[in-house]
Design a protein around this motif. Structure first.
Motif, PDB file in Angstrom:
ATOM      1  N   VAL A  49      -1.628  -9.920  -3.257  1.00  0.00           N
ATOM      2  CA  VAL A  49      -0.670  -8.813  -3.279  1.00  0.00           C
ATOM      3  C   VAL A  49      -1.254  -7.659  -2.468  1.00  0.00           C
ATOM      4  O   VAL A  49      -2.424  -7.309  -2.623  1.00  0.00           O
ATOM      5  N   VAL A  50      -0.424  -7.066  -1.611  1.00  0.00           N
ATOM      6  CA  VAL A  50      -0.797  -5.884  -0.826  1.00  0.00           C
ATOM      7  C   VAL A  50       0.305  -4.843  -1.025  1.00  0.00           C
ATOM      8  O   VAL A  50       1.436  -5.047  -0.622  1.00  0.00           O
ATOM      9  N   THR A  51      -0.034  -3.748  -1.695  1.00  0.00           N
ATOM     10  CA  THR A  51       0.996  -2.806  -2.104  1.00  0.00           C
ATOM     11  C   THR A  51       0.608  -1.351  -1.873  1.00  0.00           C
ATOM     12  O   THR A  51      -0.489  -0.936  -2.240  1.00  0.00           O
ATOM     13  N   ASN A  52       1.505  -0.608  -1.224  1.00  0.00           N
ATOM     14  CA  ASN A  52       1.340   0.840  -1.113  1.00  0.00           C
ATOM     15  C   ASN A  52       1.676   1.448  -2.470  1.00  0.00           C
ATOM     16  O   ASN A  52       2.706   1.104  -3.059  1.00  0.00           O
ATOM     17  N   GLN A  53       0.814   2.325  -2.962  1.00  0.00           N
ATOM     18  CA  GLN A  53       1.047   2.976  -4.250  1.00  0.00           C
ATOM     19  C   GLN A  53       0.855   4.482  -4.102  1.00  0.00           C
ATOM     20  O   GLN A  53      -0.065   5.079  -4.653  1.00  0.00           O
ATOM     21  N   SER A  54       1.744   5.107  -3.336  1.00  0.00           N
ATOM     22  CA  SER A  54       1.628   6.539  -3.080  1.00  0.00           C
ATOM     23  C   SER A  54       1.865   7.385  -4.325  1.00  0.00           C
ATOM     24  O   SER A  54       1.537   8.566  -4.333  1.00  0.00           O
ATOM     25  N   GLY A  55       2.386   6.786  -5.376  1.00  0.00           N
ATOM     26  CA  GLY A  55       2.554   7.525  -6.631  1.00  0.00           C
ATOM     27  C   GLY A  55       1.228   8.045  -7.158  1.00  0.00           C
ATOM     28  O   GLY A  55       1.180   9.059  -7.856  1.00  0.00           O
ATOM     29  N   ILE A  56       0.141   7.376  -6.802  1.00  0.00           N
ATOM     30  CA  ILE A  56      -1.188   7.845  -7.211  1.00  0.00           C
ATOM     31  C   ILE A  56      -1.508   9.146  -6.468  1.00  0.00           C
ATOM     32  O   ILE A  56      -1.873  10.148  -7.084  1.00  0.00           O
ATOM     33  N   ALA A  57      -1.339   9.154  -5.145  1.00  0.00           N
ATOM     34  CA  ALA A  57      -1.597  10.370  -4.360  1.00  0.00           C
ATOM     35  C   ALA A  57      -0.655  11.499  -4.756  1.00  0.00           C
ATOM     36  O   ALA A  57      -1.035  12.672  -4.735  1.00  0.00           O
ATOM     37  N   ARG A  58       0.546  11.157  -5.140  1.00  0.00           N
ATOM     38  CA  ARG A  58       1.547  12.155  -5.524  1.00  0.00           C
ATOM     39  C   ARG A  58       1.306  12.711  -6.930  1.00  0.00           C
ATOM     40  O   ARG A  58       1.991  13.622  -7.349  1.00  0.00           O
ATOM     41  N   GLY A  59       0.342  12.102  -7.667  1.00  0.00           N
ATOM     42  CA  GLY A  59       0.053  12.561  -9.019  1.00  0.00           C
ATOM     43  C   GLY A  59       1.053  12.088 -10.060  1.00  0.00           C
ATOM     44  O   GLY A  59       1.108  12.611 -11.173  1.00  0.00           O
ATOM     45  N   MET A  60       1.835  11.072  -9.745  1.00  0.00           N
ATOM     46  CA  MET A  60       2.848  10.559 -10.668  1.00  0.00           C
ATOM     47  C   MET A  60       2.243   9.627 -11.707  1.00  0.00           C
ATOM     48  O   MET A  60       2.793   9.469 -12.787  1.00  0.00           O
ATOM     49  N   TYR A  61       1.145   8.972 -11.351  1.00  0.00           N
ATOM     50  CA  TYR A  61       0.401   8.118 -12.270  1.00  0.00           C
ATOM     51  C   TYR A  61      -1.025   8.018 -11.752  1.00  0.00           C
ATOM     52  O   TYR A  61      -1.312   8.394 -10.616  1.00  0.00           O
TER      53      TYR A  61
END
Length: 182
Positions: A49-61
């Motif tokens: 699996v290769v996944t962008n998880q920008s929610g981390i940078a955005r502070g969402m999780y």
């Protein structure tokens, strides 16, 4: 023996993309994903699996919340006799987070996560497959030299240039039955 893998995007391919999913209560597997992954596994492909998880940078999780969900997801695959070899993720975003992380090599359409997987597992890129739901997935696969690029539209109306970025376009993972099993 040629080592090969199927690289899978997560949101929109493995699970329904409800936007920034980080809790198992919100994680809904796409119909047919276990069957398709089992098929590829039986054909000798590793599943990565290769996944962008920008929610981390955005502070969402947090990174920890992402890892907890990832462990839960991998365990659900294992219950279906499917082994997810590795999950790579990019926690960065060009507009959020520390300045030094904004121009990373891992965020698709950059090929960093795919290249890391190719190197880590001694894979032959031309024998690998990328399955994604966005043009950026296809661009990352092209940049890494992946042999087959499959775009899953998952009900999205994608522009023609996005569709042309793939070698094959599937309406859904579930629709892969006509392509794979015939």
């Amino acid at each position: 023996m040629t080592r090969k893998a199927v690289f899978l995007d997560r949101d929109g391919v493995i699970n329904v993309d409800h936007g920034y999913v980080y809790r198992k209560e919100d994680f809904e597997f796409v119909d047919g994903i276990f069957d398709v992954c089992r098929y590829f596994q039986e054909q000798g492909y590793l599943l990565i699996v290769v996944t962008n998880q920008s929610g981390i940078a955005r502070g969402m999780y947090t990174e920890a919340q992402f890892q907890e969900l990832t462990e839960w997801m991998v365990a659900r695959f294992a219950e279906q006799d499917v082994t997810i070899t590795r999950v790579y993720h990019c926690p960065h975003h060009p507009d959020f987070g520390p300045e030094e992380a904004r121009n990373c090599e891992c965020r698709k359409p950059e090929p960093g996560m795919i290249n890391t997987g190719l190197d880590a597992y001694g894979l032959s890129a031309e024998h690998c497959i990328m399955i994604g739901d966005k043009r950026g997935d296809m661009e990352a696969a092209s940049a890494a030299g992946i042999g087959t690029k499959i775009l899953v539209t998952s009900g999205q109306a994608l522009p023609p240039e996005d569709l042309r970025s793939a070698d094959s376009v599937w309406e859904s993972i579930q629709g892969a039955n006509q392509t794979l099993y015939t």
